[in-house]
Design an enzyme around this catalytic site. Sequence first.
Site, PDB file in Angstrom:
ATOM      1  N   CYS A  21       1.317 -39.554 -23.559  1.00 38.09           N
ATOM      2  CA  CYS A  21       0.071 -40.161 -24.029  1.00 38.09           C
ATOM      3  C   CYS A  21       0.057 -41.640 -23.683  1.00 38.09           C
ATOM      4  O   CYS A  21       0.920 -42.389 -24.130  1.00 38.09           O
ATOM      5  CB  CYS A  21      -0.066 -39.974 -25.538  1.00 38.09           C
ATOM      6  SG  CYS A  21      -1.481 -40.806 -26.244  1.00 38.09           S
ATOM      7  N   LYS A  60       6.488 -33.033 -23.097  1.00 37.65           N
ATOM      8  CA  LYS A  60       5.620 -33.405 -21.968  1.00 37.65           C
ATOM      9  C   LYS A  60       5.872 -34.874 -21.665  1.00 37.65           C
ATOM     10  O   LYS A  60       5.776 -35.719 -22.567  1.00 37.65           O
ATOM     11  CB  LYS A  60       4.157 -33.167 -22.307  1.00 37.65           C
ATOM     12  CG  LYS A  60       3.183 -33.560 -21.197  1.00 37.65           C
ATOM     13  CD  LYS A  60       1.753 -33.222 -21.594  1.00 37.65           C
ATOM     14  CE  LYS A  60       0.770 -33.610 -20.498  1.00 37.65           C
ATOM     15  NZ  LYS A  60       0.670 -35.064 -20.304  1.00 37.65           N
ATOM     16  N   HIS A  88       4.056 -34.727 -16.046  1.00 34.34           N
ATOM     17  CA  HIS A  88       2.816 -35.327 -15.549  1.00 34.34           C
ATOM     18  C   HIS A  88       3.204 -36.291 -14.441  1.00 34.34           C
ATOM     19  O   HIS A  88       3.887 -37.292 -14.694  1.00 34.34           O
ATOM     20  CB  HIS A  88       2.090 -36.051 -16.678  1.00 34.34           C
ATOM     21  CG  HIS A  88       0.728 -36.512 -16.305  1.00 34.34           C
ATOM     22  ND1 HIS A  88      -0.126 -37.111 -17.211  1.00 34.34           N
ATOM     23  CD2 HIS A  88       0.043 -36.471 -15.133  1.00 34.34           C
ATOM     24  CE1 HIS A  88      -1.257 -37.407 -16.619  1.00 34.34           C
ATOM     25  NE2 HIS A  88      -1.177 -37.038 -15.353  1.00 34.34           N
ATOM     26  N   ASN A 121       1.600 -31.036 -14.309  1.00 35.44           N
ATOM     27  CA  ASN A 121       0.328 -31.537 -14.822  1.00 35.44           C
ATOM     28  C   ASN A 121      -0.162 -32.647 -13.906  1.00 35.44           C
ATOM     29  O   ASN A 121       0.607 -33.526 -13.529  1.00 35.44           O
ATOM     30  CB  ASN A 121       0.503 -32.053 -16.252  1.00 35.44           C
ATOM     31  CG  ASN A 121      -0.776 -32.616 -16.835  1.00 35.44           C
ATOM     32  OD1 ASN A 121      -0.782 -33.635 -17.506  1.00 35.44           O
ATOM     33  ND2 ASN A 121      -1.891 -31.956 -16.575  1.00 35.44           N
ATOM     34  N   GLY A 122      -1.472 -32.587 -13.556  1.00 35.93           N
ATOM     35  CA  GLY A 122      -2.053 -33.614 -12.703  1.00 35.93           C
ATOM     36  C   GLY A 122      -2.612 -33.042 -11.421  1.00 35.93           C
ATOM     37  O   GLY A 122      -2.028 -32.133 -10.810  1.00 35.93           O
ATOM     38  N   ASN A 123      -3.790 -33.538 -11.005  1.00 32.79           N
ATOM     39  CA  ASN A 123      -4.464 -33.134  -9.764  1.00 32.79           C
ATOM     40  C   ASN A 123      -4.997 -31.709  -9.811  1.00 32.79           C
ATOM     41  O   ASN A 123      -5.227 -31.104  -8.759  1.00 32.79           O
ATOM     42  CB  ASN A 123      -3.534 -33.278  -8.538  1.00 32.79           C
ATOM     43  CG  ASN A 123      -3.056 -34.690  -8.323  1.00 32.79           C
ATOM     44  OD1 ASN A 123      -3.585 -35.630  -8.900  1.00 32.79           O
ATOM     45  ND2 ASN A 123      -2.045 -34.854  -7.494  1.00 32.79           N
ATOM     46  N   ALA A 145      -5.914 -30.821 -18.030  1.00 30.30           N
ATOM     47  CA  ALA A 145      -6.577 -31.482 -19.164  1.00 30.30           C
ATOM     48  C   ALA A 145      -8.023 -31.792 -18.807  1.00 30.30           C
ATOM     49  O   ALA A 145      -8.947 -31.106 -19.228  1.00 30.30           O
ATOM     50  CB  ALA A 145      -5.824 -32.758 -19.546  1.00 30.30           C
ATOM     51  N   GLU A 146      -8.256 -32.833 -18.004  1.00 31.89           N
ATOM     52  CA  GLU A 146      -9.619 -33.246 -17.682  1.00 31.89           C
ATOM     53  C   GLU A 146     -10.371 -32.191 -16.889  1.00 31.89           C
ATOM     54  O   GLU A 146     -11.569 -32.003 -17.072  1.00 31.89           O
ATOM     55  CB  GLU A 146      -9.596 -34.566 -16.910  1.00 31.89           C
ATOM     56  CG  GLU A 146      -9.412 -35.783 -17.785  1.00 31.89           C
ATOM     57  CD  GLU A 146      -9.776 -37.066 -17.055  1.00 31.89           C
ATOM     58  OE1 GLU A 146     -10.034 -36.988 -15.836  1.00 31.89           O
ATOM     59  OE2 GLU A 146      -9.800 -38.124 -17.697  1.00 31.89           O
TER      60      GLU A 146
END
Length: 495
Positions: A21, A60, A88, A121-123, A145-146
């Site tokens: 975070c 994470k 991430h 996590n990511g992309n 996530a997004e």
Amino acid sequence: MLEAALLAQDHCDAIDINLGCPQAIAKRGHYGAFLQDEWELLREIVSTLHRHLAIPVTCKIRIFEDMAKTIRYARMLQDAGAQMLTVHGRTRDQKGPLTGLADWKYVRVLRQQLSIPIFSNGNIMSVHDVERCIAETGVNGVMTAEGNLHNPALFEGVNPTAWSMAHEYLDLVEQYPAPISYIRGHLFKLFHHLMHLKSNAALREKLAGSHSVAEFRTVVTQLEQKYLPYHEGTLLWTGEDDSDATHNDDDTTSTATENGQQPSPPHPSKQDQNLHLPPWLCQPYIRAPPEVHRQKLEEAHRLANDPTREKRQFFDAHGNEISRKRMKKIRRVQRRPKNKNRAQQRALNSGKGRQTASSQDNDESDDDGEEEDGEEGQQQENNIVRMNISLAEANGRRRRFDELCKNDAPNCTNPMGMKCEHRLCRTCCKGKCYRENRDCAGHKIRIKSRREKAIALTRAEQEAQRKIDEEQEQQKCAEVEMLVPTAEEPTIERS
């Protein structure tokens, strides 16, 4: 954190510690990504949870710029008892406009170095990114996530309409209530591409001002009715600019026909080849690269420090100059639900007055004068923002200085309180209430009430103490009677 995790073990299948975070509040609370600076504390947290919980503990993390440090960090968590690791592929500083791309190379190396399952996590913007990530890194799973916020059906590999996802989400909200701010945020994610169109500015404001599920559903329904014909193919979507141009051409043709002129042939509209998804479909939001954001910051800094730059001026409806901060506050107040109808009515009234005045001026002026005045007015209005507010709202703080305090002995020059019952300032009112044993609701002075309350409380305490003393006195008397022996009665002998 440990107590919450220990209490939650009966209701969860696993405990996840999010160390990625990047929020600023995490820095103040020493959690999230800022635990990267406190390895001993983090090792103690993970090991304690692993020893006392009957469910797995997962973590994470975000990466460091140094690959070797990232490997040591991940191994430390594995040795402490973490049974799964989500990596991430961004550093702690990669957030907001500086997010950039996640580096899957770190994820691939950690997958090779560790023995526990690894998630990436990511992309992740589509289901194809999921397949590509697993193929390039060899991870056991993928987290998003997004991408999921903009397209909840991401893992299904489809791009549904935004209103279908919004209706389904609102159905869940009615079954499982959530805070209004959370609902508004999710809907803005779903309608991100639609709400950035200029033609939807009014709907964007309406969605921002909604405060109930019914109001949210009304906006969703309006968007559905507006764009469903394009989605079904009954209307041709040519983009925001092309549609505006088409409307303008239609208006020009109708005007020419009314004037008896021959209408010009319409321009052929260029069909969209569907190389991009239409804005009403759920799709990812792609941020601009960090380099573009840095260039914008440099340009804004250069303009701010430019001495020749013409600064903007802000005026209210009466021509009084106000600061930018005051203007923003007035706009914020006007956006409140209780002030919307009032502001709209005021705008209509002022619009009628301006229209009447302008018509009179136009009748008296010549054509040349109108052109010159129009050019000068346009140049002046380029850097002037006028707010349509009433005089009472603009000078609300000045009304209290219209009348002075009515205290004559001594003669007071302070402004009178607008709600004071004694028509005095706060200082004189407080002194008057203290001397004459009074209250003032306007200044919220409760001297008489507090005195009466204190007297009643004192009397109640005295009455309670008196009863206690009487009970103690009766108890002492009873003890004395039990201790003193009674006189023996005379016996009569029988002969």
